[in-house]
Design a protein around this motif. Structure first.
Motif, PDB file in Angstrom:
ATOM      1  N   ILE A 289       0.847  -1.187   0.000  1.00 16.00           N
ATOM      2  CA  ILE A 289       0.000   0.000   0.000  1.00 16.00           C
ATOM      3  C   ILE A 289       0.888   1.244   0.000  1.00 16.00           C
ATOM      4  O   ILE A 289       1.717   1.426   0.895  1.00 16.00           O
ATOM      5  CB  ILE A 289      -0.927   0.027   1.234  1.00 16.00           C
ATOM      6  N   VAL A 290       0.706   2.106  -1.001  1.00 16.64           N
ATOM      7  CA  VAL A 290       1.504   3.327  -1.130  1.00 16.64           C
ATOM      8  C   VAL A 290       0.590   4.539  -0.928  1.00 16.64           C
ATOM      9  O   VAL A 290      -0.474   4.637  -1.567  1.00 16.64           O
ATOM     10  CB  VAL A 290       2.187   3.405  -2.508  1.00 16.64           C
ATOM     11  N   ASP A 291       1.007   5.441  -0.037  1.00 18.98           N
ATOM     12  CA  ASP A 291       0.254   6.673   0.252  1.00 18.98           C
ATOM     13  C   ASP A 291      -1.210   6.386   0.590  1.00 18.98           C
ATOM     14  O   ASP A 291      -2.127   7.131   0.203  1.00 18.98           O
ATOM     15  CB  ASP A 291       0.321   7.633  -0.957  1.00 18.98           C
ATOM     16  N   GLN A 292      -1.447   5.292   1.284  1.00 20.91           N
ATOM     17  CA  GLN A 292      -2.771   4.911   1.782  1.00 20.91           C
ATOM     18  C   GLN A 292      -3.821   4.760   0.669  1.00 20.91           C
ATOM     19  O   GLN A 292      -5.020   4.887   0.919  1.00 20.91           O
ATOM     20  CB  GLN A 292      -3.257   5.935   2.823  1.00 20.91           C
ATOM     21  N   GLN A 293      -3.373   4.479  -0.524  1.00 17.69           N
ATOM     22  CA  GLN A 293      -4.310   4.264  -1.624  1.00 17.69           C
ATOM     23  C   GLN A 293      -5.066   2.959  -1.414  1.00 17.69           C
ATOM     24  O   GLN A 293      -4.554   2.004  -0.839  1.00 17.69           O
ATOM     25  CB  GLN A 293      -3.570   4.239  -2.959  1.00 17.69           C
ATOM     26  N   GLU A 294      -6.297   2.934  -1.905  1.00 14.88           N
ATOM     27  CA  GLU A 294      -7.121   1.737  -1.727  1.00 14.88           C
ATOM     28  C   GLU A 294      -6.614   0.571  -2.567  1.00 14.88           C
ATOM     29  O   GLU A 294      -6.599  -0.573  -2.119  1.00 14.88           O
ATOM     30  CB  GLU A 294      -8.574   2.047  -2.090  1.00 14.88           C
ATOM     31  N   LYS A 295      -6.181   0.857  -3.789  1.00 19.70           N
ATOM     32  CA  LYS A 295      -5.709  -0.196  -4.674  1.00 19.70           C
ATOM     33  C   LYS A 295      -4.239  -0.490  -4.391  1.00 19.70           C
ATOM     34  O   LYS A 295      -3.398   0.421  -4.414  1.00 19.70           O
ATOM     35  CB  LYS A 295      -5.889   0.206  -6.135  1.00 19.70           C
ATOM     36  N   PRO A 296      -3.883  -1.751  -4.106  1.00 22.61           N
ATOM     37  CA  PRO A 296      -2.482  -2.083  -3.808  1.00 22.61           C
ATOM     38  C   PRO A 296      -1.558  -1.792  -4.991  1.00 22.61           C
ATOM     39  O   PRO A 296      -1.950  -1.943  -6.151  1.00 22.61           O
ATOM     40  CB  PRO A 296      -2.522  -3.591  -3.510  1.00 22.61           C
ATOM     41  N   PHE A 297      -0.338  -1.375  -4.659  1.00 18.85           N
ATOM     42  CA  PHE A 297       0.684  -1.169  -5.687  1.00 18.85           C
ATOM     43  C   PHE A 297       1.014  -2.514  -6.341  1.00 18.85           C
ATOM     44  O   PHE A 297       1.243  -2.604  -7.535  1.00 18.85           O
ATOM     45  CB  PHE A 297       1.936  -0.549  -5.045  1.00 18.85           C
ATOM     46  N   TYR A 298       1.036  -3.561  -5.533  1.00 17.26           N
ATOM     47  CA  TYR A 298       1.119  -4.935  -6.036  1.00 17.26           C
ATOM     48  C   TYR A 298       0.582  -5.866  -4.963  1.00 17.26           C
ATOM     49  O   TYR A 298       0.467  -5.492  -3.783  1.00 17.26           O
ATOM     50  CB  TYR A 298       2.540  -5.333  -6.444  1.00 17.26           C
ATOM     51  N   SER A 299       0.255  -7.076  -5.357  1.00 11.47           N
ATOM     52  CA  SER A 299      -0.229  -8.095  -4.429  1.00 11.47           C
ATOM     53  C   SER A 299       0.541  -9.382  -4.680  1.00 11.47           C
ATOM     54  O   SER A 299       0.566  -9.878  -5.808  1.00 11.47           O
ATOM     55  CB  SER A 299      -1.727  -8.324  -4.636  1.00 11.47           C
ATOM     56  N   ALA A 300       1.193  -9.892  -3.650  1.00 21.32           N
ATOM     57  CA  ALA A 300       2.020 -11.097  -3.781  1.00 21.32           C
ATOM     58  C   ALA A 300       1.422 -12.225  -2.946  1.00 21.32           C
ATOM     59  O   ALA A 300       1.158 -12.058  -1.752  1.00 21.32           O
ATOM     60  CB  ALA A 300       3.448 -10.806  -3.334  1.00 21.32           C
ATOM     61  N   LYS A 301       1.216 -13.357  -3.564  1.00 26.59           N
ATOM     62  CA  LYS A 301       0.583 -14.502  -2.899  1.00 26.59           C
ATOM     63  C   LYS A 301       1.615 -15.282  -2.075  1.00 26.59           C
ATOM     64  O   LYS A 301       2.731 -15.531  -2.517  1.00 26.59           O
ATOM     65  CB  LYS A 301      -0.039 -15.428  -3.940  1.00 26.59           C
ATOM     66  N   MET A 302       1.234 -15.634  -0.865  1.00 23.31           N
ATOM     67  CA  MET A 302       2.055 -16.499  -0.027  1.00 23.31           C
ATOM     68  C   MET A 302       1.769 -17.945  -0.425  1.00 23.31           C
ATOM     69  O   MET A 302       0.665 -18.446  -0.203  1.00 23.31           O
ATOM     70  CB  MET A 302       1.733 -16.307   1.458  1.00 23.31           C
ATOM     71  N   ASP A 303       2.758 -18.605  -0.989  1.00 23.46           N
ATOM     72  CA  ASP A 303       2.566 -19.988  -1.440  1.00 23.46           C
ATOM     73  C   ASP A 303       3.178 -21.002  -0.487  1.00 23.46           C
ATOM     74  O   ASP A 303       2.653 -22.099  -0.317  1.00 23.46           O
ATOM     75  CB  ASP A 303       3.178 -20.179  -2.829  1.00 23.46           C
ATOM     76  N   ILE A 304       4.298 -20.624   0.134  1.00 22.21           N
ATOM     77  CA  ILE A 304       5.026 -21.560   0.998  1.00 22.21           C
ATOM     78  C   ILE A 304       5.441 -20.852   2.280  1.00 22.21           C
ATOM     79  O   ILE A 304       5.849 -19.683   2.261  1.00 22.21           O
ATOM     80  CB  ILE A 304       6.277 -22.108   0.279  1.00 22.21           C
ATOM     81  N   VAL A 305       5.320 -21.551   3.390  1.00 17.50           N
ATOM     82  CA  VAL A 305       5.809 -21.070   4.687  1.00 17.50           C
ATOM     83  C   VAL A 305       7.167 -21.702   4.934  1.00 17.50           C
ATOM     84  O   VAL A 305       7.328 -22.921   4.823  1.00 17.50           O
ATOM     85  CB  VAL A 305       4.850 -21.465   5.824  1.00 17.50           C
ATOM     86  N   ILE A 306       8.155 -20.863   5.279  1.00 21.78           N
ATOM     87  CA  ILE A 306       9.479 -21.387   5.615  1.00 21.78           C
ATOM     88  C   ILE A 306       9.787 -20.982   7.050  1.00 21.78           C
ATOM     89  O   ILE A 306       9.720 -19.815   7.420  1.00 21.78           O
ATOM     90  CB  ILE A 306      10.549 -20.885   4.614  1.00 21.78           C
ATOM     91  N   GLY A 307      10.039 -21.973   7.893  1.00 15.46           N
ATOM     92  CA  GLY A 307      10.216 -21.739   9.323  1.00 15.46           C
ATOM     93  C   GLY A 307       9.050 -22.332  10.091  1.00 15.46           C
ATOM     94  O   GLY A 307       7.889 -22.214   9.691  1.00 15.46           O
ATOM     95  N   SER A 308       9.341 -22.984  11.207  1.00 15.14           N
ATOM     96  CA  SER A 308       8.301 -23.667  11.980  1.00 15.14           C
ATOM     97  C   SER A 308       7.457 -22.707  12.797  1.00 15.14           C
ATOM     98  O   SER A 308       6.357 -23.056  13.235  1.00 15.14           O
ATOM     99  CB  SER A 308       8.942 -24.698  12.915  1.00 15.14           C
TER     100      SER A 308
END
Length: 412
Positions: free
Chosen positions: A115-134
């Motif tokens: 989120i840049v300058d509190q804009q409603e539309k994200p600058f980008y959206s990245a999906k979490m596919d894998i968790v690393i670390g217990s």
């Protein structure tokens, strides 16, 4: 006519007899009857099977292992594996005055929205596919971009129960970091690199064995499973690596692969080392082993243990003397303390604690807390707030007598 009938009956009985023998009494371990479909295949041809198959004979061991940090250190991202919160007011990370990351659940997936300058539309959206670390200390999150694997910027820190900037990331939007095979070597049993380069981050998305499972330590188990399915009364494990059959250094090397700090590779294949091999043929320490200051508590438990008097004076002490890799033991201090006492009380001159009685009583006579204290890591530092960086505390494996007003002072 009667003789011919008798001949036909005898022939029929003979055929039935042979079929019965081969179906029910044959011990051919290559029989299709015990065929097992692999879930992944190593570059060297080794087949990996679903570790749940091991529960046919080792139910309690498998159930216990599924709870360990080893097993849960690399897994698909979902509502059960992600520790960080997606609840409003707890789901954001402020990078600077203009930029923040918001963790969002959409449908059945989870995302990091910039989120840049509190804009409603994200600058980008990245999906979490894998968790690393217990999640014991924290977690980071990886995303797939086609067949390339990247680390996302927001991580989770367990002690503060909050989202943080991934260690080493700047306090501004940064490109996702490529994840190479050496990054995965200590977090998963196998991942096939298809980059054509050890520095590449392309992986076969389905030829992966998540977490550290049975086969990472016991080797290929297909033949073992087939044999014991056909020979259920055999109580001695066949066709499998047994730690009791390994020499001390081989047992240590199995743990040192991932618990001896940064290492410089000798071999080409990050997943080439198998338990029972000599580790130095695959990688060597990327630091001075004799210099205690170069042994960080984060990731170099092996080097610190080797520098301890307990280790130097013993011919049998190794990692498994204190740790059961099949069980979740974190926080079970009474169990670890008993192991200390079992060893020291077996000596001709048992060691009597000479510490301040009031202090030791306050610590409930906890050997581990006193002689293996939590120490600030020099390499593992995280940013809590925009300009607030702290060192992660990790329990040292340099067993010694510490001045607890300054845990860096000790006599080992």
């Amino acid at each position: 006519m009667q003789k011919k009938l008798i001949y036909i009956v005898l022939l029929f009985v003979t055929i039935i007899g042979f079929l019965t023998y081969f179906l029910f009494f044959s011990e051919d371990t290559n029989s299709d009857y015990v065929a097992i479909t692999p879930i992944a295949i190593h570059n060297n041809g080794m087949e990996f099977i679903d570790s749940n198959i091991c529960s046919e004979c080792h139910k309690s061991i498998v159930e216990d292992h599924l709870k360990t940090a080893h097993y849960n250190t690399f897994r698909p991202a979902n509502k059960n594996s992600i520790k960080g919160s997606f609840v409003k007011e707890k789901n954001s990370l402020k990078l600077n005055n203009k930029v923040s990351l918001k963790m969002v659940a959409r449908d059945t997936s989870f995302y990091q929205d910039a989120i840049v300058d509190q804009q409603e539309k994200p600058f980008y959206s990245a999906k979490m596919d894998i968790v690393i670390g217990s999640g014991t200390k924290g977690q980071s999150y990886l995303m797939w971009h086609q067949d390339r694997l990247f680390q996302l910027q927001a991580s989770y820190f367990t002690p503060t129960n909050s989202w943080i900037n991934s260690p080493g990331a700047p306090n501004k939007l940064a490109p996702a970091r490529p994840v190479i095979e050496r990054c995965l070597e200590c977090h998963t049993t196998y991942a096939q690199n298809i980059s054509g380069s050890k520095k590449g981050n392309q992986f076969h998305k389905t030829n992966i064995v998540y977490g550290i499972d049975c086969q990472r330590c016991h080797g290929e188990v297909t033949k073992h499973v087939k044999y014991h399915r056909l020979n259920p009364d055999e109580k001695v494990g066949q066709h499998i690596i047994k730690y009791s059959n390994l020499e001390r250094q081989q047992r240590l090397d199995a743990c040192a692969l991932c618990h001896s700090g940064l290492r410089q590779e000798v071999s080409k294949d990050a997943f080439g080392f198998n338990v029972g091999d000599t580790l130095e043929n695959f990688s060597i320490p990327d630091y001075d082993e004799k210099n205690l200051n170069s042994l960080d508590v984060h990731g170099n438990q092996y080097g610190l243990l080797k520098a301890s008097k307990c280790f130097k004076k013993s011919t049998v002490l190794d990692c498994s003397s204190c740790h059961n890799p099949h069980k979740k033991e974190r926080g079970e201090f009474s169990s670890f303390n008993q192991k200390c006492m079992n060893c020291h009380n077996s000596l001709n001159n048992p060691i009597v604690c000479s510490g301040d009685k009031a202090e030791t009583q306050q610590m409930n006579n906890n050997c581990v807390q006193c002689h293996m204290p939590l120490v600030n890591s020099k390499s593992m530092k995280i940013q809590i707030e925009e300009n607030d960086e702290i060192s992660v505390k990790v329990r040292t494996h340099l067993i010694g007598i510490y001045n607890h007003q300054n845990s860096k002072e000790f006599d080992n």
